[in-house]
Design a protein around this motif. Structure first.
Motif, PDB file in Angstrom:
ATOM      1  N   GLU A 143       9.886   8.411  -9.132  1.00  0.00           N
ATOM      2  CA  GLU A 143       8.727   8.173  -8.788  1.00  0.00           C
ATOM      3  C   GLU A 143       8.172   6.802  -9.625  1.00  0.00           C
ATOM      4  O   GLU A 143       7.352   6.039  -9.365  1.00  0.00           O
ATOM      5  N   ASN A 144       8.978   6.358 -10.836  1.00  0.00           N
ATOM      6  CA  ASN A 144       8.906   5.165 -11.396  1.00  0.00           C
ATOM      7  C   ASN A 144       9.574   4.145 -10.485  1.00  0.00           C
ATOM      8  O   ASN A 144       8.865   2.950 -10.611  1.00  0.00           O
ATOM      9  N   TYR A 145      10.455   4.526  -9.739  1.00  0.00           N
ATOM     10  CA  TYR A 145      10.978   3.168  -8.964  1.00  0.00           C
ATOM     11  C   TYR A 145      10.123   3.138  -7.880  1.00  0.00           C
ATOM     12  O   TYR A 145       9.999   1.914  -7.443  1.00  0.00           O
ATOM     13  N   LEU A 146       9.455   3.981  -7.074  1.00  0.00           N
ATOM     14  CA  LEU A 146       8.437   3.614  -5.985  1.00  0.00           C
ATOM     15  C   LEU A 146       7.325   3.309  -6.468  1.00  0.00           C
ATOM     16  O   LEU A 146       6.503   2.629  -5.788  1.00  0.00           O
ATOM     17  N   SER A 147       6.866   3.586  -7.667  1.00  0.00           N
ATOM     18  CA  SER A 147       5.452   3.100  -8.183  1.00  0.00           C
ATOM     19  C   SER A 147       5.572   1.674  -8.402  1.00  0.00           C
ATOM     20  O   SER A 147       4.526   0.789  -8.192  1.00  0.00           O
ATOM     21  N   GLN A 148       6.850   1.214  -8.679  1.00  0.00           N
ATOM     22  CA  GLN A 148       7.069  -0.402  -9.060  1.00  0.00           C
ATOM     23  C   GLN A 148       7.554  -1.116  -7.989  1.00  0.00           C
ATOM     24  O   GLN A 148       7.512  -2.373  -8.024  1.00  0.00           O
ATOM     25  N   ALA A 149       8.238  -0.703  -6.983  1.00  0.00           N
ATOM     26  CA  ALA A 149       8.809  -1.100  -5.853  1.00  0.00           C
ATOM     27  C   ALA A 149       7.657  -2.078  -5.007  1.00  0.00           C
ATOM     28  O   ALA A 149       6.665  -1.572  -4.545  1.00  0.00           O
ATOM     29  N   LYS A 202       0.928   9.394  -9.744  1.00  0.00           N
ATOM     30  CA  LYS A 202       1.591   8.214 -10.068  1.00  0.00           C
ATOM     31  C   LYS A 202       1.952   7.143  -9.271  1.00  0.00           C
ATOM     32  O   LYS A 202       1.903   5.933  -9.361  1.00  0.00           O
ATOM     33  N   VAL A 203       2.412   7.705  -7.938  1.00  0.00           N
ATOM     34  CA  VAL A 203       2.748   6.681  -7.077  1.00  0.00           C
ATOM     35  C   VAL A 203       1.946   6.273  -6.048  1.00  0.00           C
ATOM     36  O   VAL A 203       1.919   5.056  -5.757  1.00  0.00           O
ATOM     37  N   THR A 204       1.141   6.888  -5.579  1.00  0.00           N
ATOM     38  CA  THR A 204       0.112   6.591  -4.380  1.00  0.00           C
ATOM     39  C   THR A 204      -1.065   5.660  -4.745  1.00  0.00           C
ATOM     40  O   THR A 204      -1.630   6.056  -6.047  1.00  0.00           O
ATOM     41  N   ASN A 205      -1.696   4.956  -4.044  1.00  0.00           N
ATOM     42  CA  ASN A 205      -2.953   4.512  -4.215  1.00  0.00           C
ATOM     43  C   ASN A 205      -3.982   4.616  -3.075  1.00  0.00           C
ATOM     44  O   ASN A 205      -4.994   4.012  -3.268  1.00  0.00           O
ATOM     45  N   GLU A 206      -3.519   5.370  -2.139  1.00  0.00           N
ATOM     46  CA  GLU A 206      -4.563   5.904  -1.142  1.00  0.00           C
ATOM     47  C   GLU A 206      -4.040   7.189  -0.678  1.00  0.00           C
ATOM     48  O   GLU A 206      -2.794   7.482  -0.357  1.00  0.00           O
ATOM     49  N   ILE A 207      -4.876   8.150  -0.539  1.00  0.00           N
ATOM     50  CA  ILE A 207      -4.777   9.429   0.083  1.00  0.00           C
ATOM     51  C   ILE A 207      -5.343   9.635   1.564  1.00  0.00           C
ATOM     52  O   ILE A 207      -6.547   9.506   1.625  1.00  0.00           O
ATOM     53  N   GLN A 213       0.917  -1.159  -0.033  1.00  0.00           N
ATOM     54  CA  GLN A 213      -0.143  -0.140   0.152  1.00  0.00           C
ATOM     55  C   GLN A 213       0.714   1.025  -0.105  1.00  0.00           C
ATOM     56  O   GLN A 213       1.906   1.516   0.779  1.00  0.00           O
ATOM     57  N   LYS A 214       0.528   2.219  -0.704  1.00  0.00           N
ATOM     58  CA  LYS A 214       1.390   3.490  -0.904  1.00  0.00           C
ATOM     59  C   LYS A 214       0.453   4.576  -0.466  1.00  0.00           C
ATOM     60  O   LYS A 214      -0.539   5.145  -1.361  1.00  0.00           O
ATOM     61  N   VAL A 215       0.710   5.100   0.411  1.00  0.00           N
ATOM     62  CA  VAL A 215      -0.247   6.167   1.064  1.00  0.00           C
ATOM     63  C   VAL A 215       0.509   7.384   1.134  1.00  0.00           C
ATOM     64  O   VAL A 215       1.508   7.754   1.560  1.00  0.00           O
ATOM     65  N   ALA A 216      -0.534   8.646   0.828  1.00  0.00           N
ATOM     66  CA  ALA A 216       0.147   9.870   1.166  1.00  0.00           C
ATOM     67  C   ALA A 216      -0.831  10.669   1.930  1.00  0.00           C
ATOM     68  O   ALA A 216      -1.838  10.545   1.824  1.00  0.00           O
ATOM     69  N   LEU A 217       0.125  11.573   2.781  1.00  0.00           N
ATOM     70  CA  LEU A 217      -0.701  12.452   3.884  1.00  0.00           C
ATOM     71  C   LEU A 217      -0.598  13.758   3.280  1.00  0.00           C
ATOM     72  O   LEU A 217       0.353  14.259   2.727  1.00  0.00           O
TER      73      LEU A 217
END
Length: 623
Positions: free
Chosen positions: A195-201, A217-222, A30-34
């Motif tokens: 952003e490419n690295y983190l989106s695929q990691a 591009k990177v997050t899937n939850e905010i 999961q990739k979360v942005a605050l």
């Protein structure tokens, strides 16, 4: 698999609740942005997660044996610590092995005879199966431009230190990575790689960033922090914007309903005899609940930017055959450009390519090696520097503002007092007497912007203006700059900010040439990608084309098409401005100076229109 659980966390400073009973979880991948305005608690929450701050209540639970790493906005390194020490861990056997191997290679490159040592380390790395990690580490270091492994990190620039700290956390391959403004101090190419690295990691991620393309591009939850509360949105930045608007509309409707009910309940409460002790308890409780809901709508604070720019004359700024460099490094060679009214220019290029030097030359802070810079008599610069100005920490905000201006012109002859202007900058009256030294980083950047606008510049130069500003403030700044009547020049790694505001760009390429590109950043990257594609050879036919056929076959180049599209936008704007000036001339009083100025401006716009319409006609034949 759940990696992190945040349960009922509360944190207050004084009587102000920053986080109010918030709960959320982060799972594997999961990739979360605050997100949230400055002061909403983003940094506080990150510090609680990193065990740098303790909550007043609630708990943070990480899964057992989870590898968690974090990157602060401004990482700190001890004196004498080398790049090798910073990126490889002494506590990890494989990392320690790779560090020894890199040190042995450094010795060998310096002429030391250590073939046996290198061979032994190669055998150990073989046995440990660590060559994949070594290869990945080299790739990360190379992409981040880190090559001097024995350099003392404490003596490097802030941007270099940020890259080294970032390389370190990425090489350590954490299960969960926490990042605070990871794109600050990075150039655009590095940001795109990251952003490419983190989106695929395959790692979980919690980050705070103002870079909207990065979020998209990177997050899937905010997760939005607003008034101490948490609102979660399963999706990227675009989805967040849509659902946030829906939520606020629903909340506004519910608050209106609660206020209507509150008025009725209040009337019932007031009509009851004061001495009566048998009021229905459920009605009293319901009244209190309704009252809380009716007044739960937080007063949304918005930055309001409407300071007026000084009038600009015909000559703005002319650069002729400008060349400059330091020692054996040439940065700019024979650059010429004549700035036009309402020019909106973006400046991009790798770190060290001469962008800031170029700005300082234009502003007269540096003397050019050769060439000439001619500034118009009415041109008034406003320079928003990447480095925070040296404020007097003991001076209050209101004292500082009044030292610049007592009143501010906000357009159409209207002026407001400087205190009111401060309030529009989210410095309300009760904060205006606060010492500047007690302001946060974001507040000081906002004060820096206020300092510039109070001086009514007509040529704004913004060097990395998006750092430390929240998304709402950024959006307001963008709206102001879109309507700004003077010239605008921006150096920024924020691609969204550049795309929204600039119409053409100066491209610095770490050499001596500065290219003037007609378009925004995305246009430029698109052209780069098209040019990098392999070209196919087309065989020539023996038959020669007639002039008519050649004309039919000619197509606009990418650059010409972009110029044509810009002309289609510019010409209607110029026609509108000309019509407004003619209307002003027809309704003007007998002030001869004003009439002469209007006539001159109409003549200038007419000449410019003729020039652009002629160019449009040339291009339209092949569009």
């Amino acid at each position: 698999m759940n990696y992190l659980s945040v349960e009922n966390v509360t944190k207050s400073f004084g009587d102000r609740a920053i986080l109010n009973n918030i709960s959320f979880g982060v799972a594997q991948g999961q990739k979360v942005a605050l997100v949230g305005v400055n002061g909403s608690g983003k940094s506080t929450l990150l510090k609680i997660l990193m065990d740098m701050e303790q909550p007043d209540a609630g708990e943070v639970i990480f899964r057992n044996e989870l590898v968690v790493r974090h990157l602060l906005q401004n990482p700190e390194f001890s004196e004498g610590q080398t790049v090798l020490d910073a990126v490889y861990l002494d506590t990890d056997e494989t990392h320690l092995l790779l560090k020894q191997y890199e040190r042995a290679l450094l010795k060998a490159s310096n002429g030391e005879e250590n073939h046996e040592e290198v061979q032994q380390l190669i055998e150990k790395i073989d046995a440990a199966g660590a060559w994949d990690l070594e290869s990945q580490a080299k790739q990360i270091l190379g992409k981040l431009g880190i090559h001097q492994m024995d350099a003392d990190v404490s003596k490097l620039s802030g941007g270099q230190q940020k890259r080294i700290a970032l390389a370190g956390v990425l090489i350590q391959k954490p299960d969960l990575l926490i990042l605070d403004e990871p794109t600050n101090h990075l150039d655009i190419e590095t940001i795109e790689w990251l952003e490419n690295y983190l989106s695929q990691a395959n790692m979980a991620l919690i980050l705070v960033t103002h870079d909207r393309y990065f979020l998209e591009k990177v997050t899937n939850e905010i997760i939005e922090l607003d008034g101490g509360k948490l609102h979660a949105y399963k999706g990227n930045y675009q989805y967040f914007l849509e659902k946030k608007a829906e939520r606020e509309a629903n909340e506004a409707t519910n608050i209106d309903k609660a206020k209507n009910l509150y008025r009725k309940e209040l009337d019932w409460i007031r009509r009851q005899p004061k001495a009566r002790g048998t009021k229905a308890k459920y009605r009293v409780d319901a009244f209190n609940d309704t009252k809380a809901k009716a007044f739960s709508g937080s007063q949304t604070q918005e930055l309001k930017l409407n300071a007026k720019a000084s009038r600009q004359g015909k000559k703005i700024l002319e650069v002729e055959a400008l060349s400059h460099g330091f020692a054996d490094k040439q940065l700019i060679q024979n650059f010429s450009y004549t700035f036009q009214k309402q020019d909106k220019i973006g400046i991009v290029g790798p770190n060290g390519s001469g962008k800031t030097t170029f700005i300082r030359l234009l502003l007269g802070e540096l003397e050019a090696n050769s060439g000439e810079i001619i500034k118009g008599e009415t041109t008034k610069f406003g320079y928003y520097r990447q480095i925070e100005p040296n404020f007097n920490g003991e001076q209050t905000i209101i004292e500082f503002a009044k030292s610049i201006a007592e009143v501010v012109e906000v357009g159409k002859g209207k002026t407001i007092g400087v205190s009111q202007f401060l309030t529009r900058f989210l410095f309300p009256p009760d904060v205006q007497y606060k010492p500047i030294g007690k302001l946060s980083g974001g507040e000081k950047r906002r004060l820096q912007l206020l300092q510039i606008l109070l001086q009514s510049p007509n040529f704004l130069v913004l060097d990395e203006p998006t750092n430390d500003l929240d998304l709402i403030t950024l959006n307001t700044l963008e709206e102001y700059l879109e309507a700004f009547e003077g010239c605008l020049m921006i150096v920024s790694h924020d691609r969204y900010f550049m795309d929204r505001l600039v119409e053409h760009m100066f491209i610095f390429d770490s050499g001596t040439s500065v290219k003037d590109f007609p378009g925004n950043y995305t246009d430029f990257r698109q052209q780069q990608q098209e040019e990098s594609k392999p070209t196919t050879q087309v065989k020539e036919t023996a038959k020669k084309s007639t002039p008519k056929e050649q004309k039919e076959k000619k197509k606009l180049s990418y650059k010409e098409q972009r110029e044509f599209d810009l002309l289609e936008k510019e010409i209607p704007k110029l026609e509108e401005k000309k019509a407004a000036l003619i209307e002003a001339l027809n309704t003007a009083d007998s002030d001869h100076e004003k009439l002469a100025a209007l006539s001159q401006e109409i003549g200038e716009i007419t000449d410019l229109l003729d020039e652009k319409e002629m160019r449009w006609l040339e291009l339209s034949e092949f569009a």
